[in-house]
Every structure is written in structure tokens, then in C-alpha cells.
Design an enzyme around this catalytic site. Structure first.
Site, PDB file in Angstrom:
ATOM      1  N   ARG A  37       0.798  -1.141  -0.027  1.00 14.56           N
ATOM      2  CA  ARG A  37      -0.215  -0.003  -0.034  1.00 14.56           C
ATOM      3  C   ARG A  37       0.874   1.276   0.003  1.00 14.56           C
ATOM      4  NH1 ARG A  37      -4.783  -2.466   0.531  1.00 14.56           N
ATOM      5  NH2 ARG A  37      -4.849  -4.391   1.853  1.00 14.56           N
ATOM      6  N   HIS A  67       4.061 -10.617  -6.198  1.00 19.68           N
ATOM      7  CA  HIS A  67       2.798  -9.945  -6.586  1.00 19.68           C
ATOM      8  C   HIS A  67       3.030  -8.678  -6.593  1.00 19.68           C
ATOM      9  CE1 HIS A  67      -1.313  -8.710  -6.710  1.00 19.68           C
ATOM     10  NE2 HIS A  67      -1.653  -9.822  -6.524  1.00 19.68           N
ATOM     11  N   TYR A  70      -0.771  -2.770  -4.575  1.00 17.20           N
ATOM     12  CA  TYR A  70      -2.054  -2.444  -4.879  1.00 17.20           C
ATOM     13  C   TYR A  70      -2.254  -1.311  -5.669  1.00 17.20           C
ATOM     14  CZ  TYR A  70      -3.080  -6.283  -1.794  1.00 17.20           C
ATOM     15  OH  TYR A  70      -3.095  -7.675  -1.245  1.00 17.20           O
ATOM     16  N   HIS A 107      -1.985  -7.064 -11.593  1.00 17.95           N
ATOM     17  CA  HIS A 107      -3.257  -6.615 -11.877  1.00 17.95           C
ATOM     18  C   HIS A 107      -3.373  -5.759 -12.959  1.00 17.95           C
ATOM     19  CE1 HIS A 107      -4.741  -7.404  -7.524  1.00 17.95           C
ATOM     20  NE2 HIS A 107      -4.394  -8.720  -7.976  1.00 17.95           N
ATOM     21  N   GLU A 142      -3.034 -11.129 -14.122  1.00 18.06           N
ATOM     22  CA  GLU A 142      -4.057 -11.729 -13.282  1.00 18.06           C
ATOM     23  C   GLU A 142      -5.503 -11.534 -13.842  1.00 18.06           C
ATOM     24  OE1 GLU A 142      -3.755 -11.452  -8.970  1.00 18.06           O
ATOM     25  OE2 GLU A 142      -5.608 -12.679  -8.823  1.00 18.06           O
ATOM     26  N   ASP A 174      -7.081 -16.635 -11.160  1.00 17.39           N
ATOM     27  CA  ASP A 174      -7.663 -16.547  -9.752  1.00 17.39           C
ATOM     28  C   ASP A 174      -9.041 -17.376  -9.971  1.00 17.39           C
ATOM     29  OD1 ASP A 174      -9.211 -15.570  -7.485  1.00 17.39           O
ATOM     30  OD2 ASP A 174      -7.259 -14.819  -7.028  1.00 17.39           O
ATOM     31  N   HIS A 177     -12.000 -15.051  -8.775  1.00 16.37           N
ATOM     32  CA  HIS A 177     -12.015 -14.044  -9.712  1.00 16.37           C
ATOM     33  C   HIS A 177     -12.771 -14.580 -10.935  1.00 16.37           C
ATOM     34  CE1 HIS A 177      -8.246 -11.737  -8.117  1.00 16.37           C
ATOM     35  NE2 HIS A 177      -9.346 -11.626  -7.018  1.00 16.37           N
ATOM     36  N   HIS A 211      -4.300 -18.957  -8.762  1.00 14.71           N
ATOM     37  CA  HIS A 211      -4.656 -18.448  -7.427  1.00 14.71           C
ATOM     38  C   HIS A 211      -5.860 -19.166  -6.887  1.00 14.71           C
ATOM     39  CE1 HIS A 211      -2.579 -14.296  -7.760  1.00 14.71           C
ATOM     40  NE2 HIS A 211      -1.630 -15.161  -7.439  1.00 14.71           N
ATOM     41  N   ASP A 224     -14.993  -9.290  -5.207  1.00 16.06           N
ATOM     42  CA  ASP A 224     -13.648  -9.868  -5.027  1.00 16.06           C
ATOM     43  C   ASP A 224     -13.612 -10.200  -3.560  1.00 16.06           C
ATOM     44  OD1 ASP A 224     -11.094 -10.604  -4.873  1.00 16.06           O
ATOM     45  OD2 ASP A 224      -9.985  -8.904  -5.661  1.00 16.06           O
ATOM     46  N   HIS A 226     -12.492 -13.250  -0.987  1.00 18.51           N
ATOM     47  CA  HIS A 226     -11.697 -14.685  -0.749  1.00 18.51           C
ATOM     48  C   HIS A 226     -12.576 -15.407   0.257  1.00 18.51           C
ATOM     49  CE1 HIS A 226      -8.127 -13.392  -3.133  1.00 18.51           C
ATOM     50  NE2 HIS A 226      -9.232 -13.021  -3.947  1.00 18.51           N
ATOM     51  N   GLU A 256      -4.722 -17.498  -1.601  1.00 19.84           N
ATOM     52  CA  GLU A 256      -4.728 -16.221  -0.777  1.00 19.84           C
ATOM     53  C   GLU A 256      -6.029 -16.157   0.106  1.00 19.84           C
ATOM     54  OE1 GLU A 256      -4.808 -14.386  -4.713  1.00 19.84           O
ATOM     55  OE2 GLU A 256      -3.163 -13.712  -4.440  1.00 19.84           O
TER      56      GLU A 256
HETATM   57 ZN   LIG Z   1      -8.898 -11.351  -5.267  1.00 20.69          ZN
HETATM   58 ZN   LIG Z   2      -5.286 -13.564  -6.686  1.00 23.91          ZN
END
Ligand SMILES: [Zn+2]
Ligand SMILES: [Zn+2]
Length: 278
Positions: A37, A67, A70, A107, A142, A174, A177, A211, A224, A226, A256
Site C-alpha cells: 500500500r 505480486h 495494489y 493486476h 491476473e 484466480d 475472480h 490463485h 472480490d 476470498h 490467498e
Molecule cells: Zn482477489
Molecule cells: Zn489473486
């Protein structure tokens, strides 16, 4: 042999990742190279990179995927954000190279209300502007849940990105997703259908990482969120089909999943391994 692992925190140092993975019973994993972040971060130093590389070669935790954070949005119309995003990806690539890591998962980005096509074009142009980078990292796009203006939720969009980027590229799928963006995988027939669609549109050979997350959101809800393996809307039947699938069982699967009062990582991996037919 299956490759199954988790996203693992590097808060206590990069080298601890190997022991943490082993403790969990994982044989692959994913990490952030810095706080996801924050825009301000340093490239992993050459010294730490060297030490990590040695440990990576020695340990049977493979592959390790980075990864990205964000904040980057390669599709942004705002030049400042776009330049910062490109810079951020460049830094991740250098870190990956220093650490001997071959996969950088990103992403794709968000078009924030411009049209989709423009957004997708912008992502490719942003990546193609990274000219001076020479290394051996595969960039993984992804798939996303398709929430809001987020790009990369359809196989056609992923195909466009692969075709128009001058990078060594691949795809991460994923499962959460997939399901919430409208690709059913909750039973064996649905999974076959979705995979054959992916194969025709993108090509199964582009799939490098899975994922593995169940979904709190319902089918096609674009959410989104999980959930623990088997406890969400994809459910046990779906994961049984995924983990035993002739093709998918050779693709590294990284969870995740949440850690809460219902379950932690250990319980999820035990549950998952319990579904594998030997
Ligand atoms: Zn996600
Ligand atoms: Zn993912």
C-alpha cells in the site's frame, strides 16, 4: 507432484519465507517485495538478492511468485499515476531479477470510466515503454473479478494484453475472480467448459499460475472477496475438480485465503490435500 502454497508475509525478512512455507506444508509461494500500500519503496538490494537466490536454489519451494503492489494503475489517463506505475513495475522487475524470481504477477489496471479498449491499449503502451529492462522475468496478467472499471476480467481482454505487450507474458487465473466474473468452475463439467473457452480464446499454455481461492461472492457478482477452500460459493465439488484436473494439477496453485476464526492456512492446505486423489 502438486505444487501448492500460499501468499506469505515477508515482514520478518525475505529469507524466513522458506521456513514459513515448509512449516505450512507448502512447496511454492507468493510474496510482496515491500508494503503493497505504499508508492515509496526500495528495490531489493544486490546483497539481499544474492542471499535469497542461493536459498531459493537450495530449497524445494518453487516457484516463488512476486505480486505487485495494489497502487499501480498502468491504464490510468493521469500521466503522473501512469509514470509512477511504470516506475513501480520497473523496480519490481529489478528486484525479481536480483532474487532469481521468474514470475511477476500484476493486476492489469482500471480504466476509471474511459472506455475499455483505451484502457487496455494504455496498459500495453505503459508496459512497452519499459525499454531498457533486460532480464528473465515473465509478467503474469491476473484475471480480475470485473468489479467497477477493473480490466482483465474476460479471456478476450487477457488475450489482448498478451498479444499487444512486448514482454515475456503469461496469465494467472484466480479461481475466485473467475467465478465472480462469470466463468463457472463449481463442478467438473462447468470447469471443463471454462477451460475449453480459455484454451480457445487465450491458450492453456499461457496459464502459468493458479490463485486458489473460494468466493464469498455469488456467481457473476463481480465481487472480490476470498473464502476458505470449499466453504464459499465455488464449494468443495469445484475444488475437487480443480485440484484433480489432469492439466491443472501441474500448474502451481497459490492460496490467498483469509486467516480467521473459521480456519488458518494450515487448515486450508490440509483440507485441500485431503481432496487430492492419489
Ligand atoms: Zn482477489
Ligand atoms: Zn489473486
Amino acid at each position: 507432484m502438486h505444487r501448492i502454497g500460499f501468499h506469505i508475509s515477508v515482514a520478518q525478512g525475505f529469507l524466513k519465507v522458506f521456513d514459513d512455507a515448509k512449516t505450512l506444508g507448502a512447496n511454492c509461494c507468493q510474496i510482496f517485495t515491500h508494503s503493497p500500500r505504499s508508492w515509496a519503496f526500495n528495490v531489493v538490494s544486490e546483497d539481499i538478492g544474492k542471499l535469497f537466490k542461493i536459498a531459493y536454489e537450495k530449497n524445494n519451494i518453487k516457484p516463488i511468485v512476486v505480486h505487485d503492489s495494489y497502487l499501480p494503475n498502468l491504464a490510468s489517463k493521469d500521466c503522473t499515476i501512469r509514470d509512477k506505475s511504470i516506475d513501480s513495475i520497473k523496480k519490481e522487475l529489478i528486484s525479481c531479477n536480483r532474487m532469481g524470481i521468474k514470475f511477476l504477477n500484476i493486476h492489469p489496471g482500471s480504466h476509471k470510466g474511459q472506455n475499455k479498449k483505451e484502457g487496455l491499449k494504455q496498459i500495453c503502451e505503459s508496459l512497452n515503454s519499459i525499454e531498457d529492462y533486460v532480464g528473465d522475468v515473465t509478467l503474469l496478467f491476473e484475471n480480475t473479478s470485473g468489479m467497477g472499471y477493473v480490466l482483465g476480467s474476460t479471456f478476450e481482454e487477457l488475450k489482448y494484453l498478451l498479444d499487444n505487450t512486448n514482454f515475456q507474458c503469461g496469465v494467472t487465473l484466480d479461481t475466485c475472480h473467475l467465478f465472480t466474473s462469470g466463468y463457472d468452475i463449481s463442478n467438473s463439467d462447468a470447469l471443463e467448459n471454462t477451460l475449453s473457452n480459455f484454451d480457445k480464446t487465450v491458450g492453456l499454455e499461457c496459464l502459468k499460475i493458479i490463485h486458489l481461492n473460494d468466493s464469498q461472492g455469488e456467481f457473476n457478482s463481480k465481487k472480490d472477496r476470498h473464502e476458505h477452500i470449499g466453504l464459499g460459493n465455488i464449494g468443495q465439488e469445484g475444488f475437487k475438480a480443480i485440484v484433480n484436473h489432469e492439466y491443472l494439477k501441474n500448474i502451481p496453485m497459490i492460496m490467498e485465503t483469509p486467516v480467521n476464526e473459521k480456519r488458518g492456512d494450515k487448515e486450508n492446505i490440509t483440507f485441500l490435500k485431503g481432496m487430492i486423489k492419489t
